[in-house]
Design a protein around this motif. Structure first.
Motif, PDB file in Angstrom:
ATOM      1  N   GLN A  56       0.839  -1.194   0.000  1.00  0.00           N
ATOM      2  CA  GLN A  56       0.000   0.000   0.000  1.00  0.00           C
ATOM      3  C   GLN A  56       0.876   1.247   0.000  1.00  0.00           C
ATOM      4  OE1 GLN A  56      -2.778   0.482   3.327  1.00  0.00           O
ATOM      5  NE2 GLN A  56      -4.350   1.192   1.918  1.00  0.00           N
ATOM      6  N   ARG A  57       0.342   2.293  -0.625  1.00  0.00           N
ATOM      7  CA  ARG A  57       1.025   3.584  -0.631  1.00  0.00           C
ATOM      8  C   ARG A  57       1.161   4.119   0.775  1.00  0.00           C
ATOM      9  NH1 ARG A  57       1.015   6.664  -5.505  1.00  0.00           N
ATOM     10  NH2 ARG A  57       1.483   8.455  -4.208  1.00  0.00           N
ATOM     11  N   MET A  58       2.239   4.816   1.043  1.00  0.00           N
ATOM     12  CA  MET A  58       2.479   5.377   2.370  1.00  0.00           C
ATOM     13  C   MET A  58       1.320   6.267   2.812  1.00  0.00           C
ATOM     14  SD  MET A  58       5.373   4.287   3.665  1.00  0.00           S
ATOM     15  CE  MET A  58       6.084   5.482   4.821  1.00  0.00           C
ATOM     16  N   SER A  59       0.843   7.098   1.913  1.00  0.00           N
ATOM     17  CA  SER A  59      -0.220   8.029   2.305  1.00  0.00           C
ATOM     18  C   SER A  59      -1.504   7.284   2.651  1.00  0.00           C
ATOM     19  CB  SER A  59      -0.471   9.037   1.189  1.00  0.00           C
ATOM     20  OG  SER A  59      -0.729   8.367  -0.023  1.00  0.00           O
ATOM     21  N   ALA A  60      -1.837   6.247   1.889  1.00  0.00           N
ATOM     22  CA  ALA A  60      -3.042   5.476   2.175  1.00  0.00           C
ATOM     23  C   ALA A  60      -2.892   4.734   3.498  1.00  0.00           C
ATOM     24  CB  ALA A  60      -3.314   4.494   1.034  1.00  0.00           C
ATOM     25  N   LEU A  61      -1.699   4.269   3.733  1.00  0.00           N
ATOM     26  CA  LEU A  61      -1.407   3.573   4.988  1.00  0.00           C
ATOM     27  C   LEU A  61      -1.568   4.538   6.164  1.00  0.00           C
ATOM     28  CD1 LEU A  61      -0.517   0.725   5.722  1.00  0.00           C
ATOM     29  CD2 LEU A  61       1.845   1.395   5.211  1.00  0.00           C
ATOM     30  N   ALA A  62      -1.048   5.737   6.006  1.00  0.00           N
ATOM     31  CA  ALA A  62      -1.161   6.738   7.071  1.00  0.00           C
ATOM     32  C   ALA A  62      -2.624   7.062   7.340  1.00  0.00           C
ATOM     33  CB  ALA A  62      -0.389   8.006   6.698  1.00  0.00           C
ATOM     34  N   ASP A  63      -3.399   7.240   6.281  1.00  0.00           N
ATOM     35  CA  ASP A  63      -4.817   7.538   6.468  1.00  0.00           C
ATOM     36  C   ASP A  63      -5.532   6.377   7.160  1.00  0.00           C
ATOM     37  OD1 ASP A  63      -4.376   9.920   5.252  1.00  0.00           O
ATOM     38  OD2 ASP A  63      -5.284   9.379   3.339  1.00  0.00           O
ATOM     39  N   GLY A  64      -5.271   5.172   6.695  1.00  0.00           N
ATOM     40  CA  GLY A  64      -5.952   4.005   7.246  1.00  0.00           C
ATOM     41  C   GLY A  64      -5.631   3.767   8.703  1.00  0.00           C
ATOM     42  N   LEU A  65      -4.408   4.087   9.085  1.00  0.00           N
ATOM     43  CA  LEU A  65      -3.989   3.837  10.466  1.00  0.00           C
ATOM     44  C   LEU A  65      -4.145   5.066  11.350  1.00  0.00           C
ATOM     45  CD1 LEU A  65      -0.729   1.864   9.597  1.00  0.00           C
ATOM     46  CD2 LEU A  65      -2.849   0.898  10.510  1.00  0.00           C
ATOM     47  N   VAL A  66      -4.599   6.166  10.764  1.00  0.00           N
ATOM     48  CA  VAL A  66      -4.738   7.423  11.504  1.00  0.00           C
ATOM     49  C   VAL A  66      -3.404   7.798  12.138  1.00  0.00           C
ATOM     50  CG1 VAL A  66      -6.230   8.748  13.054  1.00  0.00           C
ATOM     51  CG2 VAL A  66      -7.078   6.653  12.025  1.00  0.00           C
ATOM     52  N   LEU A  67      -2.375   7.820  11.294  1.00  0.00           N
ATOM     53  CA  LEU A  67      -1.045   8.253  11.736  1.00  0.00           C
ATOM     54  C   LEU A  67      -0.622   9.442  10.885  1.00  0.00           C
ATOM     55  CD1 LEU A  67       0.971   4.877  11.896  1.00  0.00           C
ATOM     56  CD2 LEU A  67      -0.052   6.158  13.799  1.00  0.00           C
TER      57      LEU A  67
END
Lengths: 163, 163
Positions: A61-72
């Motif tokens: 997964q893209r870093m940005s999508a990962l950040a959004d999904g994990l609320v980080l």
DNA sequence: ATGTTGTAGTTGAGATCTCAACTATCTCAT
DNA sequence: ATGAGATAGTTGAGATCTCAACTACAACAT
């Protein structure tokens, strides 16, 4: 009701519920995190990140999508992934199509670590949450936290629409 | 139901509720914390600590009781209080009766800061939580989080009794 | 009175997180 | 095509947190 200087204070029932929320939450996450630290090779944050990756096509997964999904925050994710990459749990490579982008991919080692940790994690979530509540309560909690999360997202993104 | 290798996995409904809890929670605390950072002179942790002190006789409480009430480790509380003492929000003095003990007392400056921050805090809690939920939902949330917190406390303290 | 064990709080080092720059790339109107 | 924002991700410094000692005192049995 309870208004002073134009401020709408909480009434006693709201206060009590708010306190339960604050304290119960703090205790829950402390206990779940402690269970990870005591029994598992992945702390709670690492585990959650790997779960998210495990559900993506090609475990990537893209870093940005990962950040959004994990609320980080982006920054926190960068640091966390850098540490996990050191341990060989994930790897990063350029995303195709957008040369700014970076893909984060779970390695086989990461997958093995996730599989090894999953039973202990689920046991802890059951012990601390699912088995504590009646099924209706668990369902209500999900619905309520969904509403809360949506409201918070609107505030954070300045997004007025209710999607 | 859903059992593999002796592990009782969560079913779809439980999974969904669990996800809502994790994500909703993360978003809520992020938003509340951001509201403090944006509008107020006390961050969420400092504010919560001062609220706790404000409810004690003489606005004073033992460090250990404060740590328990706020669900903070002793060490973290020591560091936090040290920073707040630098800012003049609280002061520490020996507890009487037990020469190991230390009392933490909110100063007048701390009280003024609390009073100044309270309206903004309450507005944020309303906007992000209380006003989002129906009264019954708010009540249910309090009851459910109370159960969760009690279970977590038992696990953390190794305390088998349900008090 | 002495020793043993438990409790209260602090300390400092290392780990982690936040915040504000910063680079690089993309989008899109002109 | 070009310039003005927007977006993606990283970086490093400073703030904060964690963890394992450590000091000091209390409680209690012998």
């Amino acid at each position: 009701m309870g208004e002073t200087n134009g401020v709408h204070w909480l009434d006693d029932g709201q206060q009590a519920a708010w306190r339960s929320f604050v304290v119960g939450n703090a205790r829950f996450w402390e206990a779940l995190s402690a269970a990870h630290d005591a029994e598992l090779d992945l702390n709670l944050g690492e585990y959650t990140l790997l779960v998210q990756l495990s559900e993506q096509p090609d475990r990537t997964q893209r870093m940005s999508a990962l950040a959004d999904g994990l609320v980080l925050s982006r920054s926190r994710l960068t640091h966390t992934v850098a540490r996990m990459e050191q341990r060989g749990l994930v790897s990063r490579c350029p995303a195709d199509g957008d040369r700014r982008g970076v893909n984060c991919r779970m390695t086989d080692l990461g997958y093995a670590a996730l599989v090894a940790a999953a039973p202990g994690h689920v046991r802890a979530v059951r012990r601390l949450l699912v088995d504590i509540l009646d099924p209706e309560e668990m369902q209500a909690l999900g619905r309520i936290m969904g509403k809360i999360g949506a409201a918070a997202r609107h505030e954070l993104t300045g997004d007025p629409r209710a999607c």
